[in-house]
Design a protein around this motif. Sequence first.
Motif, PDB file in Angstrom:
ATOM      1  N   LEU A 151      10.634  -3.170   2.181  1.00  0.00           N
ATOM      2  CA  LEU A 151       9.782  -4.292   1.820  1.00  0.00           C
ATOM      3  C   LEU A 151       9.565  -5.155   3.054  1.00  0.00           C
ATOM      4  CD1 LEU A 151       8.697  -5.394  -0.955  1.00  0.00           C
ATOM      5  CD2 LEU A 151      10.688  -6.905  -0.941  1.00  0.00           C
ATOM      6  N   VAL A 152       8.323  -5.532   3.310  1.00  0.00           N
ATOM      7  CA  VAL A 152       8.032  -6.324   4.508  1.00  0.00           C
ATOM      8  C   VAL A 152       6.866  -7.270   4.211  1.00  0.00           C
ATOM      9  CG1 VAL A 152       6.436  -4.602   5.459  1.00  0.00           C
ATOM     10  CG2 VAL A 152       7.653  -6.172   7.007  1.00  0.00           C
ATOM     11  N   GLN A 153       6.848  -8.396   4.886  1.00  0.00           N
ATOM     12  CA  GLN A 153       5.742  -9.333   4.751  1.00  0.00           C
ATOM     13  C   GLN A 153       4.538  -8.831   5.543  1.00  0.00           C
ATOM     14  OE1 GLN A 153       5.510 -12.140   2.996  1.00  0.00           O
ATOM     15  NE2 GLN A 153       7.632 -12.264   2.268  1.00  0.00           N
ATOM     16  N   PHE A 207       1.690  11.373   5.590  1.00  0.00           N
ATOM     17  CA  PHE A 207       0.716  11.093   4.544  1.00  0.00           C
ATOM     18  C   PHE A 207       1.182   9.875   3.768  1.00  0.00           C
ATOM     19  CE2 PHE A 207      -2.182  14.761   4.262  1.00  0.00           C
ATOM     20  CZ  PHE A 207      -1.572  15.625   5.155  1.00  0.00           C
ATOM     21  N   ARG A 208       0.261   9.266   3.044  1.00  0.00           N
ATOM     22  CA  ARG A 208       0.635   8.170   2.164  1.00  0.00           C
ATOM     23  C   ARG A 208      -0.171   8.256   0.872  1.00  0.00           C
ATOM     24  NH1 ARG A 208      -1.709   2.823   5.337  1.00  0.00           N
ATOM     25  NH2 ARG A 208      -3.946   3.253   5.064  1.00  0.00           N
ATOM     26  N   GLN A 209       0.448   7.758  -0.186  1.00  0.00           N
ATOM     27  CA  GLN A 209      -0.196   7.802  -1.486  1.00  0.00           C
ATOM     28  C   GLN A 209       0.100   6.513  -2.238  1.00  0.00           C
ATOM     29  OE1 GLN A 209       0.787  11.228  -3.910  1.00  0.00           O
ATOM     30  NE2 GLN A 209      -1.122  11.029  -5.049  1.00  0.00           N
ATOM     31  N   LYS A 217      -0.390  -4.432   6.450  1.00  0.00           N
ATOM     32  CA  LYS A 217      -1.252  -5.124   5.494  1.00  0.00           C
ATOM     33  C   LYS A 217      -0.849  -4.724   4.074  1.00  0.00           C
ATOM     34  CE  LYS A 217      -5.169  -4.624   8.686  1.00  0.00           C
ATOM     35  NZ  LYS A 217      -6.546  -4.083   8.846  1.00  0.00           N
ATOM     36  N   PRO A 218      -1.146  -5.546   3.086  1.00  0.00           N
ATOM     37  CA  PRO A 218      -0.816  -5.163   1.706  1.00  0.00           C
ATOM     38  C   PRO A 218      -1.411  -3.805   1.313  1.00  0.00           C
ATOM     39  CG  PRO A 218      -1.360  -7.482   1.792  1.00  0.00           C
ATOM     40  CD  PRO A 218      -1.650  -6.927   3.163  1.00  0.00           C
ATOM     41  N   GLU A 219      -2.571  -3.478   1.863  1.00  0.00           N
ATOM     42  CA  GLU A 219      -3.190  -2.190   1.522  1.00  0.00           C
ATOM     43  C   GLU A 219      -2.473  -0.996   2.134  1.00  0.00           C
ATOM     44  OE1 GLU A 219      -4.699  -4.909   2.763  1.00  0.00           O
ATOM     45  OE2 GLU A 219      -6.302  -4.376   4.182  1.00  0.00           O
ATOM     46  N   ASP A 220      -1.476  -1.250   2.983  1.00  0.00           N
ATOM     47  CA  ASP A 220      -0.642  -0.159   3.498  1.00  0.00           C
ATOM     48  C   ASP A 220       0.456   0.213   2.510  1.00  0.00           C
ATOM     49  OD1 ASP A 220      -0.865  -1.715   6.727  1.00  0.00           O
ATOM     50  OD2 ASP A 220      -1.945   0.072   6.041  1.00  0.00           O
ATOM     51  N   THR A 221       0.590  -0.546   1.440  1.00  0.00           N
ATOM     52  CA  THR A 221       1.610  -0.260   0.437  1.00  0.00           C
ATOM     53  C   THR A 221       1.363   1.114  -0.180  1.00  0.00           C
ATOM     54  OG1 THR A 221       1.982  -2.593  -0.088  1.00  0.00           O
ATOM     55  CG2 THR A 221       2.551  -0.977  -1.783  1.00  0.00           C
ATOM     56  N   GLY A 236       9.530  11.524   0.281  1.00  0.00           N
ATOM     57  CA  GLY A 236       8.787  10.276   0.360  1.00  0.00           C
ATOM     58  C   GLY A 236       9.679   9.058   0.474  1.00  0.00           C
ATOM     59  N   THR A 237       9.124   8.012   1.071  1.00  0.00           N
ATOM     60  CA  THR A 237       9.824   6.738   1.185  1.00  0.00           C
ATOM     61  C   THR A 237       8.821   5.631   0.881  1.00  0.00           C
ATOM     62  OG1 THR A 237      11.213   5.361   2.629  1.00  0.00           O
ATOM     63  CG2 THR A 237       9.407   6.554   3.700  1.00  0.00           C
ATOM     64  N   GLN A 238       9.252   4.666   0.090  1.00  0.00           N
ATOM     65  CA  GLN A 238       8.354   3.601  -0.352  1.00  0.00           C
ATOM     66  C   GLN A 238       8.211   2.536   0.726  1.00  0.00           C
ATOM     67  OE1 GLN A 238       6.642   3.157  -3.473  1.00  0.00           O
ATOM     68  NE2 GLN A 238       5.658   1.493  -2.332  1.00  0.00           N
ATOM     69  N   VAL A 239       6.968   2.159   0.980  1.00  0.00           N
ATOM     70  CA  VAL A 239       6.658   1.030   1.854  1.00  0.00           C
ATOM     71  C   VAL A 239       5.876   0.021   1.026  1.00  0.00           C
ATOM     72  CG1 VAL A 239       5.335   0.249   3.853  1.00  0.00           C
ATOM     73  CG2 VAL A 239       6.656   2.377   3.978  1.00  0.00           C
TER      74      VAL A 239
END
Length: 123
Positions: free
Chosen positions: A11-13, A37-39, A87-91, A116-119
């Motif tokens: 979790l990051v600001q 990759f990201r999803q 950015k929030p859209e990188d979540t 996978g790892t959650q960002v």
Amino acid sequence: QVQLVESGGGLVQAGGSLRLSCAASGRTDDIYVMGWFRQAPGEERELAAAISWRGVHTYYADSVKGRFTISRDNGKNTVYLQMNSLKPEDTAIYYCAARPGSVAVTAADFGSWGQGTQVTVLE
């Protein structure tokens, strides 16, 4: 068979940084290209960045260019993704993937995957 294990999510600001790592084991001689990759929920899995065996060739999605940097340490069979100015859209869930051959950009072209790892990027 290649096993991939990701680490470094969290979790990051917004505006912050994270560094993801992916350690490969098993038949690593079959790995030439590694990618991240990201999803996001409800979205398709997309390639954020990829790197060739010697790091000569890299690919970045337009949405991450200038903010993310992919690198690899073949001696450690590890690939990294340095993510800055998040950015929030990188979540998303970030997945490490590997394939033989040349750099490719679609998920179907990669045969080995990590879990996978959650960002999560907070506004």
